[in-house]
Design a protein around this motif. Structure first.
Motif, PDB file in Angstrom:
ATOM      1  N   ARG A  33       0.869  -1.175   0.000  1.00 40.55           N
ATOM      2  CA  ARG A  33       0.000   0.000   0.000  1.00 40.55           C
ATOM      3  C   ARG A  33       0.904   1.222   0.000  1.00 40.55           C
ATOM      4  NH1 ARG A  33      -4.953   0.543   3.980  1.00 40.55           N
ATOM      5  NH2 ARG A  33      -5.835  -0.709   2.271  1.00 40.55           N
ATOM      6  N   ARG A  54      -3.273  -6.370  -8.393  1.00 38.35           N
ATOM      7  CA  ARG A  54      -3.811  -6.326  -7.031  1.00 38.35           C
ATOM      8  C   ARG A  54      -2.727  -6.239  -5.968  1.00 38.35           C
ATOM      9  NH1 ARG A  54      -8.691 -10.861  -7.200  1.00 38.35           N
ATOM     10  NH2 ARG A  54      -9.957  -9.834  -8.840  1.00 38.35           N
ATOM     11  N   ASP A  57      -2.058  -1.056  -3.811  1.00 37.59           N
ATOM     12  CA  ASP A  57      -3.200  -0.185  -3.558  1.00 37.59           C
ATOM     13  C   ASP A  57      -2.693   1.084  -2.877  1.00 37.59           C
ATOM     14  OD1 ASP A  57      -4.160  -0.530  -0.395  1.00 37.59           O
ATOM     15  OD2 ASP A  57      -3.035  -2.241  -1.191  1.00 37.59           O
TER      16      ASP A  57
END
Length: 349
Positions: A33, A54, A57
């Motif tokens: 992240r 994925r 983020d």
């Protein structure tokens, strides 16, 4: 800590160094992240790391120095075990007072540490510090030279930093104070995680992210542009400055962060990450010998002359080499690849 897949919270991911660290984290298969200040910065990162999927983020934190700045950043279905903090207010052109560099650096570091303290899944916090927090810059020519080690601290005081006439001194103080506060936090709070501080000297190398023009360069690479690429063959050779350096990429600083995630034996240690020393004359010689178009714009100086200071200092890189297993690129690769990239950027703008 192990070599298994990690979930990493990374600050400063849109920066010169942060982009390279992010690339290495994703390449290692870690889930990341990235903490950024705006959606525009997140969009730019996605353009650079378009294959992340994925594994990447974002969390938007407009002010990393605010109270509980990282509260939302730590909220994740997949909990974080590692934090890498690289965000730092180091752009001289954005500074209007000495406090602009001093206070945000400390508050940002403390904010990430308090955020990690409130989440018991975090096992390690890695802080990108600097050799600036290690060296005593008043020792311009230390008697008989000396070796700086992880045990050393820059003795600069806050009063000296506030009164300093140049931002270089203030920057060094900001790195010193923020790292000292981190270690004091560890001593006083005794959190459930350990701390690793990585302390590089000058960081050079090609950019991974795109910039519109040369004015958007980070400070170290801008130095190469101003003094060696956009100069004149007849000008005096620039001073050596901090002549220890490291390349930003894999093998060097970016890889150091990945190794710092996975090696349990380096917990609660400071580690100097440096490839070696290089003088201004060496940089000029490397560039002029390989890039013929620099004949008029790179200082000539005295080619081949050893301009390393008589009482020059060295730095202890044993831990970086023997424990982190770093091999480091040679200086020709670092400065030639950087120069060619900067010349291309200048050509298209």
């Amino acid at each position: 800590m192990s070599s298994d897949t990690h979930r990493v919270l990374l600050t400063g991911a849109n920066g010169f160094i942060g982009n390279h660290i992010l690339a290495e984290l994703l390449s290692a298969g870690f889930s990341v992240r990235a903490v950024v200040r705006s959606q525009a910065k997140a969009d730019t990162i996605l353009q650079t790391h378009s294959n992340a999927g994925r594994k990447l983020d974002f969390c938007l934190v407009a002010d990393i120095t605010a109270h509980n700045a990282f509260s939302r950043a730590f909220e994740s279905k997949e909990p974080f075990d590692t934090v890498i903090h690289t965000a730092s207010p180091f752009l001289y052109r954005d500074v209007t007072s000495n406090e602009d560099l001093l206070d945000p650096a400390v508050r940002g570091t403390m904010s990430i540490l308090y955020g990690a303290r409130d989440h018991n899944t975090v096992k390690r916090v890695i802080i990108l510090s600097s050799i600036a927090a290690v060296m005593d810059y008043s020792e311009a020519a230390p008697k008989d030279g000396r070796m700086w080690t992880a045990k050393d601290w820059n003795p600069v005081t806050r009063d000296e930093a506030i009164r300093a006439a140049n931002y270089s001194t203030v920057y060094r103080a900001s790195k010193t104070f923020s790292e000292k506060c981190a270690w004091e936090f560890m001593e006083e709070q005794k959190p459930h995680f350990d701390l690793v501080s990585l302390n590089p000297p000058m960081v050079y190398g090609p950019l991974l992210h795109s910039i519109r023009d040369i004015s958007q360069l980070n400070e170290s690479n801008l130095r190469i542009w101003n003094l060696f690429l956009d100069s004149s063959k007849d000008l005096e050779m620039p001073p050596n400055g901090v002549y220890w350096y490291v390349d930003v990429r894999t093998q060097d600083l970016a890889l150091a962060h990945i190794r710092a995630v996975t090696k349990p034996e380096i917990g609660n240690r400071r580690i100097i990450i440096a490839a070696g020393s290089v003088t201004s004359q060496e940089i000029a010689d490397i560039l002029r010998s390989a890039i013929t178009t620099l004949a008029e714009s790179t200082p000539i100086g005295k080619p081949g002359e050893d301009t390393f200071p008589t009482n020059g200092y060295s730095v202890d890189t044993d831990t970086a080499r023997n424990v982190l297993g770093l091999a480091f690129r040679n200086k020709e690769e670092t400065f030639l690849q950087l120069a060619r990239q900067l010349l291309e950027i200048a050509k298209r703008t």
